[in-house]
Design a protein around this motif. Structure first.
Motif, PDB file in Angstrom:
ATOM      1  N   MET A 190      22.992  -9.452  29.979  1.00 49.42           N
ATOM      2  CA  MET A 190      21.686  -9.086  29.500  1.00 49.42           C
ATOM      3  C   MET A 190      21.846  -8.259  28.229  1.00 49.42           C
ATOM      4  SD  MET A 190      18.854  -6.589  31.225  1.00 49.42           S
ATOM      5  CE  MET A 190      18.618  -7.590  32.647  1.00 49.42           C
ATOM      6  N   ILE A 191      21.161  -8.619  27.179  1.00 48.24           N
ATOM      7  CA  ILE A 191      21.241  -7.920  25.903  1.00 48.24           C
ATOM      8  C   ILE A 191      19.957  -7.128  25.696  1.00 48.24           C
ATOM      9  CG2 ILE A 191      21.396  -8.212  23.409  1.00 48.24           C
ATOM     10  CD1 ILE A 191      23.000 -10.759  23.969  1.00 48.24           C
ATOM     11  N   THR A 192      20.099  -5.866  25.306  1.00 43.62           N
ATOM     12  CA  THR A 192      18.922  -5.050  25.042  1.00 43.62           C
ATOM     13  C   THR A 192      18.926  -4.569  23.607  1.00 43.62           C
ATOM     14  OG1 THR A 192      20.059  -3.054  25.772  1.00 43.62           O
ATOM     15  CG2 THR A 192      18.762  -4.231  27.419  1.00 43.62           C
ATOM     16  N   SER A 241      15.725   6.157   8.307  1.00 35.92           N
ATOM     17  CA  SER A 241      14.735   5.278   7.673  1.00 35.92           C
ATOM     18  C   SER A 241      15.358   4.387   6.588  1.00 35.92           C
ATOM     19  CB  SER A 241      13.594   6.104   7.070  1.00 35.92           C
ATOM     20  OG  SER A 241      14.079   6.916   6.025  1.00 35.92           O
ATOM     21  N   LEU A 242      16.588   4.670   6.200  1.00 36.94           N
ATOM     22  CA  LEU A 242      17.242   3.894   5.147  1.00 36.94           C
ATOM     23  C   LEU A 242      18.021   2.687   5.669  1.00 36.94           C
ATOM     24  CD1 LEU A 242      18.663   6.806   2.946  1.00 36.94           C
ATOM     25  CD2 LEU A 242      16.592   5.456   2.564  1.00 36.94           C
ATOM     26  N   LEU A 243      18.499   2.764   6.896  1.00 37.27           N
ATOM     27  CA  LEU A 243      19.326   1.680   7.428  1.00 37.27           C
ATOM     28  C   LEU A 243      18.478   0.478   7.850  1.00 37.27           C
ATOM     29  CD1 LEU A 243      21.975   3.573   9.562  1.00 37.27           C
ATOM     30  CD2 LEU A 243      22.269   2.505   7.360  1.00 37.27           C
ATOM     31  N   PRO A 244      18.950  -0.724   7.576  1.00 37.32           N
ATOM     32  CA  PRO A 244      18.238  -1.940   8.013  1.00 37.32           C
ATOM     33  C   PRO A 244      18.592  -2.255   9.472  1.00 37.32           C
ATOM     34  CG  PRO A 244      20.157  -2.550   6.723  1.00 37.32           C
ATOM     35  CD  PRO A 244      20.101  -1.040   6.725  1.00 37.32           C
ATOM     36  N   TRP A 245      18.026  -1.512  10.408  1.00 35.25           N
ATOM     37  CA  TRP A 245      18.405  -1.589  11.816  1.00 35.25           C
ATOM     38  C   TRP A 245      18.310  -3.002  12.372  1.00 35.25           C
ATOM     39  CZ3 TRP A 245      21.127   2.205  13.658  1.00 35.25           C
ATOM     40  CH2 TRP A 245      20.950   3.513  13.180  1.00 35.25           C
ATOM     41  N   ASP A 246      17.245  -3.731  12.059  1.00 36.47           N
ATOM     42  CA  ASP A 246      17.084  -5.089  12.596  1.00 36.47           C
ATOM     43  C   ASP A 246      18.205  -6.011  12.123  1.00 36.47           C
ATOM     44  OD1 ASP A 246      14.846  -4.561  14.109  1.00 36.47           O
ATOM     45  OD2 ASP A 246      13.437  -5.172  12.551  1.00 36.47           O
ATOM     46  N   LYS A 247      18.544  -5.942  10.855  1.00 44.27           N
ATOM     47  CA  LYS A 247      19.620  -6.797  10.323  1.00 44.27           C
ATOM     48  C   LYS A 247      20.960  -6.437  10.943  1.00 44.27           C
ATOM     49  CE  LYS A 247      17.438  -7.779   5.911  1.00 44.27           C
ATOM     50  NZ  LYS A 247      17.471  -7.625   4.472  1.00 44.27           N
ATOM     51  N   LEU A 248      21.243  -5.149  11.063  1.00 41.97           N
ATOM     52  CA  LEU A 248      22.497  -4.714  11.675  1.00 41.97           C
ATOM     53  C   LEU A 248      22.560  -5.137  13.137  1.00 41.97           C
ATOM     54  CD1 LEU A 248      22.711  -1.110  10.158  1.00 41.97           C
ATOM     55  CD2 LEU A 248      24.138  -3.077   9.556  1.00 41.97           C
ATOM     56  N   ALA A 249      21.444  -5.017  13.837  1.00 39.35           N
ATOM     57  CA  ALA A 249      21.411  -5.416  15.248  1.00 39.35           C
ATOM     58  C   ALA A 249      21.640  -6.919  15.394  1.00 39.35           C
ATOM     59  CB  ALA A 249      20.080  -5.019  15.879  1.00 39.35           C
ATOM     60  N   ARG A 255      21.000  -0.307  18.601  1.00 43.30           N
ATOM     61  CA  ARG A 255      20.850   0.825  17.678  1.00 43.30           C
ATOM     62  C   ARG A 255      21.738   1.986  18.104  1.00 43.30           C
ATOM     63  NH1 ARG A 255      15.586   3.183  14.641  1.00 43.30           N
ATOM     64  NH2 ARG A 255      16.518   5.118  13.950  1.00 43.30           N
ATOM     65  N   ILE A 256      21.894   2.210  19.385  1.00 44.85           N
ATOM     66  CA  ILE A 256      22.756   3.290  19.865  1.00 44.85           C
ATOM     67  C   ILE A 256      24.209   2.993  19.525  1.00 44.85           C
ATOM     68  CG2 ILE A 256      23.606   4.476  21.934  1.00 44.85           C
ATOM     69  CD1 ILE A 256      20.786   4.120  23.114  1.00 44.85           C
ATOM     70  N   VAL A 257      24.631   1.756  19.712  1.00 45.75           N
ATOM     71  CA  VAL A 257      26.016   1.373  19.400  1.00 45.75           C
ATOM     72  C   VAL A 257      26.287   1.516  17.905  1.00 45.75           C
ATOM     73  CG1 VAL A 257      27.666  -0.535  19.388  1.00 45.75           C
ATOM     74  CG2 VAL A 257      26.166  -0.207  21.365  1.00 45.75           C
ATOM     75  N   PHE A 279      18.114   9.816  15.267  1.00 46.03           N
ATOM     76  CA  PHE A 279      18.750   8.794  14.465  1.00 46.03           C
ATOM     77  C   PHE A 279      19.089   7.555  15.297  1.00 46.03           C
ATOM     78  CE2 PHE A 279      22.837   7.050  12.805  1.00 46.03           C
ATOM     79  CZ  PHE A 279      22.397   6.588  11.578  1.00 46.03           C
ATOM     80  N   LEU A 280      19.510   7.769  16.552  1.00 46.33           N
ATOM     81  CA  LEU A 280      19.876   6.671  17.436  1.00 46.33           C
ATOM     82  C   LEU A 280      18.666   6.022  18.105  1.00 46.33           C
ATOM     83  CD1 LEU A 280      22.986   8.191  19.227  1.00 46.33           C
ATOM     84  CD2 LEU A 280      22.934   6.665  17.251  1.00 46.33           C
ATOM     85  N   GLY A 281      17.495   6.563  17.877  1.00 47.13           N
ATOM     86  CA  GLY A 281      16.290   5.980  18.456  1.00 47.13           C
ATOM     87  C   GLY A 281      16.035   6.394  19.889  1.00 47.13           C
ATOM     88  N   LEU A 282      16.646   7.487  20.312  1.00 46.22           N
ATOM     89  CA  LEU A 282      16.458   7.944  21.696  1.00 46.22           C
ATOM     90  C   LEU A 282      15.133   8.659  21.862  1.00 46.22           C
ATOM     91  CD1 LEU A 282      20.063   9.275  22.332  1.00 46.22           C
ATOM     92  CD2 LEU A 282      19.065   7.144  23.158  1.00 46.22           C
TER      93      LEU A 282
END
Length: 96
Positions: A1-3, A34-42, A61-63, A93-96
């Motif tokens: 399962m991927i989250t 706010s600078l990192l492209p989280w969706d692309k990195l994920a 995002r945590i990883v 920053f990690l979205g927690l």
């Protein structure tokens, strides 16, 4: 399962800590988040995982964010975990 949770997290004003501390929007980790492209990195990270095998993954995002913190501050794995657990700005920053 991927989250994976979208980077559309709480605003800095909505983020609450156990002590109801207000985080400063000028903090380096808040700005960096706010600078990192989280969706692309994920997407790059998740393309290497199998959704049908293995145990559930840790949120992408945590990883990714943990690796950024580790390498930016030149920390060991244990030091990274300790730093994140002690720092609400890194938690944001990690979205927690």
């Amino acid at each position: 399962m991927i989250t994976y949770n979208s980077p559309s997290q709480l605003s800095i004003e909505e983020f609450k800590t156990p002590f109801e501390l207000k985080l400063k929007s000028t903090n380096r980790w808040v700005k960096f988040s706010s600078l990192l492209p989280w969706d692309k990195l994920a997407n790059v990270y998740l393309c290497c995982l199998d959704n049908k095998m293995g145990r559930p993954s840790i949120d992408a995002r945590i990883v990714i964010g943990s690796l950024v913190i580790k390498h930016k501050l030149k920390l060991s794995d244990r030091e990274t975990i300790d730093m994140i657990s002690e720092n609400p700005y890194m938690q944001y920053f990690l979205g927690l």
